[in-house]
Design a protein around this motif. Sequence first.
Motif, short mmCIF file in Angstrom:
data_model
loop_
_atom_site.label_atom_id
_atom_site.label_comp_id
_atom_site.label_asym_id
_atom_site.label_seq_id
_atom_site.Cartn_x
_atom_site.Cartn_y
_atom_site.Cartn_z
N LEU A 1 47.91 46.95 36.27
CA LEU A 1 46.62 47.48 36.74
C LEU A 1 45.55 47.37 35.66
N LYS A 2 45.95 47.64 34.42
CA LYS A 2 44.99 47.55 33.32
C LYS A 2 44.54 46.11 33.07
N GLU A 3 45.42 45.17 33.38
CA GLU A 3 45.11 43.76 33.16
C GLU A 3 44.54 43.09 34.42
N GLN A 4 44.32 43.88 35.47
CA GLN A 4 43.85 43.32 36.73
C GLN A 4 42.47 42.70 36.57
N ASN B 1 44.01 41.18 44.21
CA ASN B 1 44.38 42.24 45.15
C ASN B 1 45.70 42.87 44.73
N GLU B 2 46.22 43.77 45.60
CA GLU B 2 47.44 44.50 45.28
C GLU B 2 48.63 43.56 45.15
N ASN B 3 48.66 42.50 45.96
CA ASN B 3 49.76 41.53 45.86
C ASN B 3 49.77 40.84 44.50
N ASP B 4 48.58 40.54 43.99
CA ASP B 4 48.49 39.93 42.66
C ASP B 4 48.97 40.89 41.59
N VAL B 5 48.60 42.17 41.75
CA VAL B 5 49.03 43.18 40.77
C VAL B 5 50.56 43.33 40.81
N MET B 6 51.15 43.34 42.00
CA MET B 6 52.59 43.49 42.11
C MET B 6 53.31 42.30 41.48
N ALA C 1 30.12 41.80 27.83
CA ALA C 1 31.40 42.48 27.63
C ALA C 1 31.31 43.94 28.02
N SER C 2 30.19 44.59 27.71
CA SER C 2 30.01 46.00 28.06
C SER C 2 29.98 46.19 29.58
N LYS C 3 29.28 45.31 30.28
CA LYS C 3 29.21 45.40 31.74
C LYS C 3 30.59 45.18 32.38
N ALA C 4 31.31 44.20 31.84
CA ALA C 4 32.65 43.93 32.38
C ALA C 4 33.56 45.12 32.18
N ALA C 5 33.47 45.77 31.01
CA ALA C 5 34.30 46.95 30.73
C ALA C 5 33.96 48.09 31.68
N LYS C 6 32.66 48.26 31.97
CA LYS C 6 32.25 49.32 32.88
C LYS C 6 32.76 49.07 34.28
N ARG C 7 32.68 47.79 34.73
CA ARG C 7 33.18 47.47 36.08
C ARG C 7 34.67 47.73 36.19
N LYS C 8 35.42 47.35 35.15
CA LYS C 8 36.87 47.56 35.15
C LYS C 8 37.21 49.04 35.17
N LYS C 9 36.46 49.83 34.37
CA LYS C 9 36.69 51.27 34.32
C LYS C 9 36.40 51.89 35.67
N HIS C 10 35.33 51.44 36.31
CA HIS C 10 34.96 51.98 37.62
C HIS C 10 36.05 51.68 38.65
N THR C 11 36.61 50.46 38.60
CA THR C 11 37.66 50.07 39.55
C THR C 11 38.90 50.93 39.37
N ASN C 12 39.30 51.14 38.11
CA ASN C 12 40.49 51.95 37.84
C ASN C 12 40.28 53.40 38.26
N GLU C 13 39.06 53.94 38.01
CA GLU C 13 38.79 55.33 38.39
C GLU C 13 38.86 55.49 39.90
N ALA C 14 38.35 54.48 40.64
CA ALA C 14 38.41 54.55 42.09
C ALA C 14 39.86 54.55 42.58
N ALA C 15 40.68 53.72 41.93
CA ALA C 15 42.10 53.65 42.32
C ALA C 15 42.80 54.97 42.05
N PHE C 16 42.53 55.56 40.87
CA PHE C 16 43.18 56.84 40.54
C PHE C 16 42.67 57.97 41.43
N ASP C 17 41.37 57.92 41.81
CA ASP C 17 40.85 58.94 42.73
C ASP C 17 41.56 58.85 44.07
#
Length: 254
Positions: free
Chosen positions: A116-119, A124-129, A193-209
């Motif tokens: 998930l961190k390297e997504q 999608n979820e199949n790629d993560v699996m 790089a900063s924008k990419a990090a923010k997008r990744k963080k937002h995606t992970n937060e949504a998944a954890f929510d």
Amino acid sequence: MDRFNFNSPGLVNLLVSQSSQTIDLGCSEVPKPASKRKWTTKEDVVLISAWLNTSKDPIVSNEQKAGTFWRRIEEYVNASPLLIGSIPREWSQCKQRWGRVNEQVCKFFGSHEAALKEQASGQNENDVMKAAHDIFFNDYLVKFSMEHCWRELRFDQKWRSHSFSKDGAKEKRKEPAEEVPVDQDVRPPGVKASKAAKRKKHTNEAAFDQIESILAAKNTISKQKILDRLLAKTEATLSPQEVSLKNKLISEML
């Protein structure tokens, strides 16, 4: 001198073939040891359900001894309508299988978290699996064969807190240490790089929510089942602990 007649019915022929499984000398036969019976996917799912329900029972979970705990799981597994016609399992077999399931699922949980961190964007979820399975194989040199168990346990808060805090079975992936020269200046990340990090963080937060929402819903359902069971009993049959638990659940549900 008279010769022995080996064909005589009165003598025991000791020249038995080595391929015989038993030797009958007038005693009971010695059976050939039975081969180890593999656990089926359906049995694994029932075993997991038995462990979760038995460990979540608020009335006896903290009071039951290890032997009693696993015998309750044995009864649960063998009484399951999903396993009608199957050979019953003993509590020691259930305990041994659960240890294997718990260990492997904990390891894969770490692999999935790493995936998930390297997504990357667009995966999608199949790629993560697929990535999680690759990480697991690279870390442990064997294929993960208990995905059906992981899917049963991944969102269960009781299992997560038990396995990762008490058992300490979760293993972190080892990453090579990076050596940074002492005098080397550390440059701040660029705008991209900063924008990419923010997008990744937002995606992970949504998944954890989303995970937290699912866990909260399952917790509510579990409490409702316990309350329904207590309400089905008469007041005279309830213990003081059950009365206290019932009142607590009613207040929480209001």
